[in-house]
Motif scaffolding. Structure first.
Motif, PDB file in Angstrom:
ATOM      1  N   ARG A 154       0.798  -1.223   0.000  1.00 10.37           N
ATOM      2  CA  ARG A 154       0.000   0.000   0.000  1.00 10.37           C
ATOM      3  C   ARG A 154       0.829   1.272   0.000  1.00 10.37           C
ATOM      4  O   ARG A 154       0.435   2.287  -0.568  1.00 10.37           O
ATOM      5  CB  ARG A 154      -0.908  -0.026   1.225  1.00 10.37           C
ATOM      6  CG  ARG A 154      -1.775   1.194   1.398  1.00 10.37           C
ATOM      7  CD  ARG A 154      -2.669   1.005   2.601  1.00 10.37           C
ATOM      8  NE  ARG A 154      -3.354   2.224   2.950  1.00 10.37           N
ATOM      9  CZ  ARG A 154      -4.116   2.363   4.024  1.00 10.37           C
ATOM     10  NH1 ARG A 154      -4.286   1.349   4.833  1.00 10.37           N
ATOM     11  NH2 ARG A 154      -4.706   3.509   4.291  1.00 10.37           N
ATOM     12  N   GLU A 247      -4.225  -5.241   7.740  1.00 12.97           N
ATOM     13  CA  GLU A 247      -4.739  -5.852   6.526  1.00 12.97           C
ATOM     14  C   GLU A 247      -5.569  -7.078   6.850  1.00 12.97           C
ATOM     15  O   GLU A 247      -5.426  -7.690   7.909  1.00 12.97           O
ATOM     16  CB  GLU A 247      -3.596  -6.248   5.588  1.00 12.97           C
ATOM     17  CG  GLU A 247      -2.632  -7.258   6.182  1.00 12.97           C
ATOM     18  CD  GLU A 247      -1.559  -7.686   5.203  1.00 12.97           C
ATOM     19  OE1 GLU A 247      -1.783  -7.601   3.984  1.00 12.97           O
ATOM     20  OE2 GLU A 247      -0.487  -8.137   5.674  1.00 12.97           O
ATOM     21  N   TYR A 257      -7.603  -2.702   0.579  1.00 13.17           N
ATOM     22  CA  TYR A 257      -6.865  -2.099   1.678  1.00 13.17           C
ATOM     23  C   TYR A 257      -7.811  -1.784   2.838  1.00 13.17           C
ATOM     24  O   TYR A 257      -8.984  -1.449   2.637  1.00 13.17           O
ATOM     25  CB  TYR A 257      -6.192  -0.808   1.232  1.00 13.17           C
ATOM     26  CG  TYR A 257      -5.170  -0.967   0.135  1.00 13.17           C
ATOM     27  CD1 TYR A 257      -4.120  -1.867   0.261  1.00 13.17           C
ATOM     28  CD2 TYR A 257      -5.249  -0.207  -1.023  1.00 13.17           C
ATOM     29  CE1 TYR A 257      -3.177  -2.011  -0.737  1.00 13.17           C
ATOM     30  CE2 TYR A 257      -4.307  -0.345  -2.037  1.00 13.17           C
ATOM     31  CZ  TYR A 257      -3.282  -1.253  -1.887  1.00 13.17           C
ATOM     32  OH  TYR A 257      -2.344  -1.389  -2.878  1.00 13.17           O
TER      33      TYR A 257
END
Length: 836
Positions: A154, A247, A257
């Protein structure tokens, strides 16, 4: 405690061992070194492929092969493909190319056909001789390839994967050259007779060679590949907060996400509706979207720490599960596709900023907009245009209408349109059959009716159309979109036209100008240009390219701008503090810009006013991020003509007021800011406030000193006062006000700017002429000018290799650079001489 996972005893998916029937080496593939074999988990299902010598079972055209199979499976999942690429050589879609025949213990059989591009297709190739891979977009319609969607890291990764990171998955379309992401197709065949024992499977090939890599049997009453649409999942972390490392991992499905939920809009609001909310340091609840099979295992992780594990079917059944270190919950699933229209009092749709959220704190973006801009913040030169992030809340700029999914039941909504409309903050109820939502914005004040237009002097990175939409959504009549250089990065080059872009309703103008910059001498906004003035940056990094030479000065840029009839504004006055004094001393500035009220900056402004320089004050955002709305700090300028040029004329006259929310109007003997009044023994000062923001106090400033503080009542939307002031010599008057209290609350933009307003001065003299003098300020200015000149002659890179002919065309480059500083020194010394 973690719920038990009912998978004990017989496994739910059983990969078969095809070692006894596999007969072909991996070399049958075009790229054998890239083929993954052995035990693999694909889409959460276990498969057992062969080794390199016995990689696949190959059935040639018109041939067949038998595979021993036992048990009473509900589904059979094949990892197979065709060897020949006939589909891409004129082969017919839907043509039968083979079949699987199931054999049962009672002697019966059932045959299922394999059709080209339905259940099976050619194994992919590189297609090095073609611009596009032929297998891309032509995979089987009833099967999945063996490549899975993997959520990318991410917060970090390779620079060349930045675009794919915004997609969320490792997207093979973004790769150049195209890289084969898969070799087999996974086709799930439902067993038509699960009540009977299977004894075998016969694979038949007809028009092409069939390759079977693996076969897995299911004993569950579920489709092997989930077809349920992703739904929101709430995760509440105990003894910690939601960060980018949190997560959800799903073995048989997907998860997006985990993002923070947002605070309730109606609980202890800090600012009016539509103006954001500060982001909490720690926030314990996040949300994600999950699509999974009932048998899927969901693992909640925070980095390397497992917070808990659950079975997706259990969560769907119970709605909430308490795990070791977190709680996982499913919000209601009912939702409607709703079309929303925002109108003004006349009933016409009106551009605005809007946002929705569920009562669980899940943001609900209109379709085509972001729920969380760039994940969770940090957006320099990213996602600019159409969306704005203010602290915890993300808003969509819309042209009066939007549409998208909203949950049935209560939904929180915020709508804002600049500083002159009453914002909306309310909870609406979406009925089970509701598909339309109407909202009404009410205008509270009208600067236009007073003859003023509002504009932002300083906007970056947006497109012209994006700037127009956001300006209209903010009830902003002017947006100056400034081209700039950032090292070797040039922005908005294509937006420059040398003329104003005017919206269809003729009420909003976007004008592409320039912010020309040097690291030491300063930045300058050149508004209303007809032709570009180059270079945009000079003098080396940070603004210019690394090692770049000093080609010109702010003064020369200002001269070129004025020669075109443009307006010159010193950006974010007074810093970078280099050429500022020289520009003021030579009268090259039409205005100085503030991007936020700050004691240091405003004190510097007052010092120059006290030294006799009559220079207007303007406001802009210096927007470089989606965490700043256009016009959050704006300039109200008298514009009798109602267009861009008259707005610029209002700036040059000094009839301006800067605001980050409140509207503050100053009149001295009935005259607006910028006016010069002489021969006045006394003047009558009137100040009026109009505001949708809470304001604590108004201050009247004379010569930099506050001579009247006027408290503003809590919840007041207006206030006015007047007083008569005796004058002595040459004086200037300005009004300012501050949000309640001036230390906060602040705006929730990326710089946490205060709520304030400040007018330009009215200049008054009891004598026939206006003239102020401050020897200390002028002496300091001389020192600044001398230091800047010495920077040019002693520090700046001015020594080009070889013979150089500069853009300015003069033979003596150093004389060209130093001339404005010499002019400024002469002007200041003359002033000092005239005052003894």
């Amino acid at each position: 405690m973690t719920p038990s996972l009912p998978r004990g005893g017989a496994p739910d998916y059983r990969p078969l061992d095809l070692t006894g029937v596999a007969d072909t080496a991996v070399d049958v593939f075009e790229d054998p070194d890239d083929v993954r074999l052995g035990t693999r988990v694909l889409h959460g299902l276990p498969f057992r492929f062969g080794d390199r010598e016995r990689a696949v079972l190959l059935v040639p055209p018109a041939g067949s092969a038998r595979v021993p199979v036992d048990g009473q499976p509900t589904w059979l999942v094949f990892a197979h493909a065709l060897l020949e690429p006939e589909l891409f050589e004129g082969g017919r879609v839907g043509q039968e190319v083979g079949a699987y025949r199931l054999e049962y213990a009672d002697g019966t059989t059932v045959t299922r056909p394999l059709r080209q591009r339905f259940e099976i297709g050619p194994t992919p190739r590189r297609w090095d001789d073609r611009p596009l891979p032929l297998d891309w977009g032509q995979t089987p319609l009833l099967a999945r390839n063996d490549a899975e969607h993997v959520l990318m890291n991410r917060s970090c990764g390779r620079y060349d994967e930045a675009g794919a990171r915004l997609v969320g998955i490792d997207d093979p379309q973004s790769r150049v050259p195209y890289v084969l992401p898969y070799r087999f197709y996974l086709w799930a065949m439902e067993n038509p007779r699960p009540d009977l024992e299977l004894t075998g499977l016969v694979a038949e090939a007809r028009g092409a060679s069939l390759i079977l890599g693996a076969l897995t049997l299911s004993d569950l009453d579920e489709e092997p590949f989930t077809r349920t649409v992703a739904r929101e999942v709430l995760v509440e972390v105990r003894d910690g907060g939601v960060t980018e490392s949190l997560e959800l991992r799903v073995d048989r499905g997907t998860a997006s996400y985990v993002l923070r939920t947002v605070p309730d809009v109606e609980a202890a609001p800090e600012l009016p509706g539509g103006w954001g909310r500060s982001r909490p340091e720690v926030w314990s609840t996040g949300y994600t979207k999950v699509s999974a099979s009932p048998s899927a295992t969901v693992t909640v992780r925070d980095g390397d720490t497992v917070l808990g594990t659950l079975r997706w079917g259990d969560l769907v059944e119970r709605g909430v599960l308490t795990l070791d270190r977190c709680t996982v919950r499913l919000p209601g699933a009912d939702q409607n596709w709703v079309r929303t229209t925002v109108r003004d009092e006349t009933g016409e749709p009106v551009a605005c900023r809007i946002r929705f959220q569920s009562t669980d704190g899940i943001p609900l973006a209109p379709y085509g907009h972001h729920a969380h801009i760039n994940s969770d913040g940090g957006t320099w030169n990213l996602d600019i245009g159409g969306d704005v992030r203010l602290g915890s809340y993300t808003y969509a700029a819309i042209d009066g209408a939007c549409e998208g999914w909203l949950p049935t039941g209560p939904v929180q909504v915020e709508v804002a349109r600049g500083f002159e409309y009453e914002p909306i903050r309310e909870t609406v109820t979406i009925a089970p059959d509701q598909t339309e939502l109407d909202l009404v914005l009410t205008r509270r004040f009208s600067a236009r009716d007073r003859g003023y237009l509002s504009g932002d002097t300083h906007v970056h990175f947006m497109s012209t159309q994006g700037a127009e939409l956001e300006a209209r959504a903010e009830d902003l009549q002017v947006a100056n979109l400034l081209l700039a250089q950032w090292g070797e990065h040039f922005t908005n080059t294509e937006e420059f036209t040398g003329r104003p872009h005017v919206s269809h309703d003729r009420r909003t103008t976007v004008y592409a100008g320039q912010e020309n910059r040097t690291n030491m001498l300063g930045h300058i906004n050149l508004l209303g240009l007809r032709k570009p003035i180059m270079p945009w940056s000079t003098g080396g990094s940070e603004e210019d390219e690394l090692g770049g030479g000093l080609a010109t000065t702010l003064s020369h840029w200002a001269d070129e701008c004025h020669a075109q009839g443009g307006t010159v504004v010193l950006a974010h006055f007074p810093v970078p503090y280099g050429e500022t004094a020289a520009l003021l001393a030579t009268g090259r500035l039409d205005a100085v810009e503030t991007i936020a009220y700050d004691e240091y900056n405003i004190t510097e402004y007052y010092r120059y006013l006290n030294a006799g320089f009559r220079v207007p004050l303007v406001g802009g955002t210096d927007k470089m991020t989606s965490e700043v709305p256009v016009g959050l700090v704006r300039t109200y300028a008298a514009a009798g003509g109602g267009d861009y040029e008259s707005w610029c004329e209002g700036i040059r006259r000094g009839d301006t007021m800067v605001s980050s929310g409140p509207l503050l109007w100053l009149r001295v003997d009935g005259q607006p800011p910028g006016t010069l009044l002489t021969g006045r023994a006394s003047v009558h000062v009137e100040v009026e406030l109009e505001t949708i923001f809470p304001v604590e106090r108004i201050e009247l400033v004379r010569n930099g000193e506050v001579i009247r503080t006027e408290p503003v009542g809590s919840g007041a939307t207006g206030h006015r006062f007047g007083l008569t002031v005796e004058t002595d010599g040459s004086e200037w008057f300005a009004a300012r006000c501050f949000g309640a209290a001036d230390a906060g609350p602040r705006h929730a933009d990326t710089w946490s700017r205060p709520v304030f307003a400040h007018t330009s001065p009215v200049y008054v003299s009891s004598r026939p002429v206006y003239e102020r003098h401050d020897a200390e300020v002028l002496t300091t200015m001389l020192a600044m000018i001398d230091g800047a000149r010495r920077h040019v002659t002693e520090q700046a890179r001015t020594r080009w290799a070889g013979t150089v002919r500069h853009r300015h065309g003069e033979g003596d480059h150093l004389a060209y650079l130093t001339r404005p500083f010499d002019e400024a020194s002469a002007a200041l010394r003359d002033r000092l001489d005239r005052h003894g």
